[in-house]
Structures are given as C-alpha cells and as structure tokens.
Write an enzyme that holds these catalytic residues in place. Structure first.
Site, PDB file in Angstrom:
ATOM      1  N   HIS A 170     144.118 -23.419  17.728  1.00 34.34           N
ATOM      2  CA  HIS A 170     143.595 -21.980  17.617  1.00 34.34           C
ATOM      3  C   HIS A 170     143.701 -22.009  16.391  1.00 34.34           C
ATOM      4  O   HIS A 170     144.311 -23.110  15.004  1.00 34.34           O
ATOM      5  CB  HIS A 170     145.024 -21.057  17.598  1.00 34.34           C
ATOM      6  CG  HIS A 170     146.355 -20.994  17.494  1.00 34.34           C
ATOM      7  ND1 HIS A 170     146.624 -21.563  16.094  1.00 34.34           N
ATOM      8  CD2 HIS A 170     147.542 -22.156  17.755  1.00 34.34           C
ATOM      9  CE1 HIS A 170     148.003 -22.358  15.845  1.00 34.34           C
ATOM     10  NE2 HIS A 170     148.158 -21.854  16.800  1.00 34.34           N
TER      11      HIS A 170
HETATM   12  P1  TYD Z   1     151.892 -21.529  19.099  1.00 30.65           P
HETATM   13  O1  TYD Z   1     151.662 -21.236  17.393  1.00 30.65           O
HETATM   14  O2  TYD Z   1     150.746 -21.342  20.315  1.00 30.65           O
HETATM   15  O3  TYD Z   1     151.850 -22.904  19.267  1.00 30.65           O
HETATM   16  P2  TYD Z   1     151.662 -23.986  18.300  1.00 30.65           P
HETATM   17  O4  TYD Z   1     150.372 -23.642  17.853  1.00 30.65           O
HETATM   18  O5  TYD Z   1     152.440 -24.977  17.666  1.00 30.65           O
HETATM   19  O6  TYD Z   1     151.216 -24.932  19.367  1.00 30.65           O
HETATM   20  O7  TYD Z   1     153.215 -20.532  19.986  1.00 30.65           O
HETATM   21  C1  TYD Z   1     153.125 -20.749  20.913  1.00 30.65           C
HETATM   22  C2  TYD Z   1     154.900 -19.871  21.700  1.00 30.65           C
HETATM   23  O8  TYD Z   1     155.201 -19.636  20.974  1.00 30.65           O
HETATM   24  C3  TYD Z   1     153.860 -18.666  21.623  1.00 30.65           C
HETATM   25  O9  TYD Z   1     154.284 -18.439  22.612  1.00 30.65           O
HETATM   26  C4  TYD Z   1     154.474 -17.851  20.986  1.00 30.65           C
HETATM   27  C5  TYD Z   1     155.546 -18.184  20.100  1.00 30.65           C
HETATM   28  N1  TYD Z   1     155.860 -17.904  19.027  1.00 30.65           N
HETATM   29  C6  TYD Z   1     157.000 -17.212  18.482  1.00 30.65           C
HETATM   30  O10 TYD Z   1     157.437 -16.827  19.214  1.00 30.65           O
HETATM   31  N2  TYD Z   1     157.288 -17.205  17.204  1.00 30.65           N
HETATM   32  C7  TYD Z   1     156.208 -17.705  16.131  1.00 30.65           C
HETATM   33  O11 TYD Z   1     156.960 -18.389  14.603  1.00 30.65           O
HETATM   34  C8  TYD Z   1     155.635 -18.951  16.799  1.00 30.65           C
HETATM   35  C9  TYD Z   1     154.820 -20.038  15.876  1.00 30.65           C
HETATM   36  C10 TYD Z   1     154.996 -18.942  17.738  1.00 30.65           C
END
Ligand code: TYD
Length: 135
Positions: free
Chosen positions: A50
């Site tokens: 993303h």
């Molecule tokens: P995401 O940012 O998509 O993970 P990555 O980029 O590390 O693969 O986040 C995964 C899940 O965690 C999503 O449902 C949102 C949640 N999340 C939070 O609640 N708070 C946060 O600070 C982060 C980074 C994610």
C-alpha cells in the site's frame, strides 16, 4: 530523484551491547506521532502492499533483516535492511512492499501521524493514477 533515503542513526558502541536512539526534531525529517513494530513474521510472508497519502515513516530493522521495495510511480528501488542503526525514510505517496523477513526479525516503524485508514491507498492502479495526476 525520489526523496526516500537511508538515514544513519546515532550509535553508542559499548562492550555490553550497542545503543541507538532517536530524538524528536533531531534525527528524522518529520516529527513523530506513533511507533509500531512487526514481529513473529512467518517465513515467506509479505507486509505492506500500500501507499499513504500524507504519512511519513522511518523503517528500521531493529533485529534481523528484511527487504523493502519502494515505488513512487516512476522509480522503484529495493533496500535490504539488516542493521539497527539505519532507518529507511519513506515519504508520502510511496508504494511499499516488505518481504524476505529473517527468522526472529523485528521491523520498527516510526510514523508522523496516528493510524488513519483513510490515509491508505491499497490499490496499486489507483496509486499509479494518483501519482501521474500530481506529476
Ligand atoms: P497494515 O498497515 O495494513 O499492515 P502492514 O502494512 O504492516 O502490512 O495494518 C494491518 C492492520 O493493523 C490493519 O487492520 C490496521 C491495523 N493497524 C492499526 O490498527 N494501527 C496501526 O498503527 C497499524 C500500522 C495498523
């Protein structure tokens, strides 16, 4: 030229173990509002996939190693992070993929804003369209 870059963080060498620190308004090109970390990542897993509209981040391999691929719609660059005193600065509107996590690795992320789902762009084609619109 992309604005992403490796930032060398301060380190205090010590026979008892090394220490790295990050101070507000000192070491990163943004003020931070949040810290999160990835751990217990299973072999073969990928994170990210993303971009963020506004968020600035610094990614650190606090333990172990992993690969971060960055893409701003025009250029793509791969970084292998394996030292705790290097931070990878990721500016807004940068698509990122993290993979190749070593066993037991810990990915610490310092972020400029609280978690906001509306700041995410999770569709690569939509991301590419937005980067060409703003070019
Ligand atoms: P995401 O940012 O998509 O993970 P990555 O980029 O590390 O693969 O986040 C995964 C899940 O965690 C999503 O449902 C949102 C949640 N999340 C939070 O609640 N708070 C946060 O600070 C982060 C980074 C994610």
């Amino acid at each position: 030229m992309p604005d992403w870059r490796i930032i060398e963080l301060p380190r205090i060498h010590d026979a008892r173990g090394n220490l790295t620190y990050i101070e507000a308004n000192q070491h990163l090109p943004f003020s931070f509002a949040r810290v999160y970390y990835l751990y217990d990542v299973p072999g073969g897993a990928a994170r990210g996939g993303h971009a963020h509209r506004e968020l600035k981040q610094c990614v650190i391999a606090a333990s172990g190693s992993f690969t971060v691929v960055l893409d701003n719609g025009k250029e793509r660059q791969s970084f292998f992070l394996n030292r705790s005193f290097y931070g990878l600065y990721i500016p807004p509107m940068t698509w990122r993929e993290l993979d190749n996590f070593s066993s037991g690795s810990v990915c610490v992320v310092i972020a400029s804003r609280p978690y906001e789902e509306k700041d995410y762009i999770r569709d690569y084609d939509a991301f590419q369209r937005q980067t060409t619109e703003t070019a």
